[in-house]
Design a protein around this motif. Structure first.
Motif, PDB file in Angstrom:
ATOM      1  N   ASP A 446      49.659  39.973  49.689  1.00 23.45           N
ATOM      2  CA  ASP A 446      49.797  40.534  48.344  1.00 23.45           C
ATOM      3  C   ASP A 446      48.457  40.795  47.668  1.00 23.45           C
ATOM      4  O   ASP A 446      48.409  41.096  46.475  1.00 23.45           O
ATOM      5  N   LEU A 541      48.445  40.792  43.332  1.00 22.29           N
ATOM      6  CA  LEU A 541      49.768  40.915  42.713  1.00 22.29           C
ATOM      7  C   LEU A 541      50.618  39.717  43.111  1.00 22.29           C
ATOM      8  O   LEU A 541      50.608  39.297  44.273  1.00 22.29           O
ATOM      9  N   ALA A 546      55.439  42.115  44.506  1.00 18.67           N
ATOM     10  CA  ALA A 546      54.638  42.996  45.347  1.00 18.67           C
ATOM     11  C   ALA A 546      55.452  44.166  45.875  1.00 18.67           C
ATOM     12  O   ALA A 546      54.942  45.261  46.069  1.00 18.67           O
ATOM     13  N   LEU A 578      47.422  41.192  38.502  1.00 19.79           N
ATOM     14  CA  LEU A 578      48.556  41.607  37.699  1.00 19.79           C
ATOM     15  C   LEU A 578      49.520  40.453  37.511  1.00 19.79           C
ATOM     16  O   LEU A 578      49.621  39.538  38.329  1.00 19.79           O
TER      17      LEU A 578
END
Length: 602
Positions: A446, A541, A546, A578
């Motif tokens: 990720d 992420l 993801a 994020l």
């Protein structure tokens, strides 16, 4: 398998054939002035004589027994009787059994017919007649023969006349005999034992074929299994071995044996077309061989049913219709051997005895000569040899096909690797990365790090593309140096690379990779005069979300971060972490300044 090994196997099979033909048999025994018993189906069963016909004739159905008894239009030259007329006549003269016990039974080879009528002709012209339909014939348990009781033969009897209506086989007439006791008819125990041996030899190759078909899934293996089954049925019925287990009507035994042989020969031609290597036969020859196989299944297969309305032609038709396939397969094997076919050599060894024995049997069946029924043993032994040699051939072909498939799989894997790997660096290319991207996300990769070498065009322009390629290779080595299961590196093109990471401290690990690039290039590409640095854009992420981004989404965000790092002075990393969301994000939250996380190059 080398040439020497192949020749050793051929020699072993020749020794086996010689051993089988050397089995003890009384086929050569003679009795008084009679013909050798091997000339008849009960040849070796007893020391008692078996009396052969003295003369024979043929006529239409309107000729009476009385007319035949009085006329002299008999053929007594030892030629084969005719089986293409509505009625065949056999005459046994009393001189053959004078001074001996009088015969009480008639027996001959099992074959289709409508009826057999016997007439004992006395010196005063008296006729004692007994008639039997085909369904009244009693097959014996030893050999492919049946017997019928005769009318009373007295001291004054001067001849016995047999009227055979609708005979479908020359051996039905040429192998007819008179004998004292039905127990004296049939084949010897040695001959029946040979049949049992042949059946036993056919069973193992059948399992062999079935086992190979499970693994190989090749049509020629299934066709050979069908051939083996057909040959087993033929030996059981043509050799009369089936009567040891079941008492079968003459009409059924008479049909099943030639039908099984026609099916076996037809499958043999189809097997030949499939078994030979593709370059061993032209497309035309292959189509011709398949056509010959279908012809043999259809035409001799039809004649094998021996309908009474087709009786004038079915005996000759059956044997003559077999000839095209025999000639064509011989030609096809010879052509394939000339082309260097390994499979054709096996076929030549396997089929040569079978073809020769089949031709001999056809010549007797056509009535071109009269031979002993013991010659049928050659056909049974040739059948066993064929199955053994072809089992070896299929095993050899199995190994060859496996080698070919292994080589093809290796080549396919190599081509797949070439199509999924960057030719210069050996890393995964963009095509492969995009095809596996969803799978990699599901596996927890990720963190998406996009790497670009700084001022790489200057390196190419100043030092040449060969030095530039060396720098790219060193960069790829730095990105893949971890060699663990938690990072995947790929080259997107030019001087642009991607690293996917999973697990703990992904940002720290990505930064360490970026820092190692200038050191690796400097150590492996000397003479540059200045360090070749790299800028990196990293997007991290949460794994749970993801899946909401595609490869293009990751790439576009990481590309923006990477250009932000270049705009901030190059040789640094810019990243974004994020938070969890339900839909694709539209904005970016800065986790920290690029300079705070990466720092400037020394």
């Amino acid at each position: 398998m080398g040439r020497a090994s192949f020749l050793r196997r051929v020699a072993a099979l020749a020794a086996l054939l010689a051993t089988m033909f050397a089995m003890p048999s009384g086929a050569s025994a003679t009795h008084g002035d009679q013909a050798p018993l091997a000339a008849g189906p009960g040849a070796v069963r007893s020391a008692h004589p078996a009396f052969a016909p003295t003369c024979h004739a043929a006529s239409g159905t309107d000729t009476t027994i009385r007319a035949m008894a009085d006329q002299e239009a008999w053929t007594c030259d030892g030629s084969a009787p005719r089986a293409d007329r509505p009625v065949a006549w056999l005459r046994f003269e009393a001189e053959s059994w004078l001074g001996e016990e009088r015969p009480r039974h008639f027996f001959t080879r099992i074959a289709r017919h409508r009826s057999i009528t016997f007439a004992a002709l006395d010196a005063d012209g008296t006729l004692r007649i007994r008639a039997f339909g085909e369904d009244e014939a009693r097959p014996l348990v030893a050999g492919p023969v049946f017997d019928l009781p005769l009318p009373e033969i007295r001291e004054e009897t001067r001849a016995l006349i047999a009227r055979v209506e609708r005979p479908h086989s020359v051996p039905l007439l040429s192998e007819a005999r008179l004998i004292y006791d039905a127990e004296d008819a049939g084949w010897s125990s040695e001959e029946m034992m040979l049949l049992a041996m042949v059946i036993g030899m056919l069973i193992l190759p059948l399992f062999f074929d079935l086992s190979f078909f499970v693994v190989l899934r090749e049509r020629f293996v299934a066709l050979h299994a069908g051939m083996v089954v057909a040959m087993m049925v033929y030996v059981l019925f043509a050799g009369g071995l089936v009567n040891v287990f079941w008492t079968m009507p003459v009409a059924i035994v008479s049909v099943v044996a030639p039908l099984a042989w026609a099916i076996g020969c037809g499958l043999s031609a189809l097997f030949l077309a499939e078994f030979l290597e593709r370059d061993a036969q032209s497309p035309f020859m292959r189509r011709l061989t398949i056509a010959a196989g279908l012809w043999t299944l259809a035409v001799p297969g039809f004649f094998a049913f021996q309908f009474h309305w087709s009786q004038p032609v079915d005996d000759r038709g059956y044997f003559l219709a077999m000839m095209p396939a025999a000639i064509l397969t011989t030609f096809a094997i010879a052509r394939a051997m000339m082309r260097g076919s390994r499979s054709a050599r096996y076929l030549a060894v396997a089929w040569a005895p079978l073809i020769l024995a089949s031709i001999e049997r056809a010549l007797r069946g056509l009535g071109l000569y009269v031979g002993p029924s013991s010659l049928d043993q050659m056909l049974y032994v040739a059948t066993a040899i064929e199955v053994i040699v072809m089992s070896l051939a299929i095993a050899d072909r199995f190994l060859a096909i496996r080698r070919e498939r292994d080589a093809a799989l290796g080549e396919a894997r190599m081509l797949e690797q070439l199509s999924s790997r960057d030719a210069l660096t050996g890393l995964m290319n963009r095509r492969a990365l995009e095809s596996r991207f969803v799978e990699l996300l599901a596996q927890g990769f990720d963190t998406f790090a996009l790497v670009d070498l700084d001022r790489f065009k200057h390196v190419n322009d100043r030092h040449g593309h060969q030095v530039g390629d060396g720098a790219l290779i060193a960069c790829a080595a730095a990105l893949g140096a971890a060699g663990d299961r938690d990072s995947v590196a790929a080259r997107l093109g030019g001087e642009e690379f991607v690293v996917l990471l999973r697990g703990a401290r992904t940002l720290e690990r990505a930064e360490n990779m970026r820092r190692s690039i200038p050191l690796r290039i400097a150590s492996e590409v000397p003479g540059l005069g200045e360090p070749v640095t790299a800028s990196m854009g990293v997007l991290e992420l949460p794994r749970a979300s993801a899946h909401a981004l595609t490869f293009e989404d990751f790439y576009a965000r990481a590309d923006a971060l990477m250009y932000e790092a270049k705009a901030s002075g190059r040789n640094r990393m810019s990243y974004e972490k994020l938070t969890l969301f339900d839909s694709a994000p539209t904005g970016r939250a800065k986790a920290g300044a690029a300079g705070d996380n990466a720092g400037a190059a020394a």
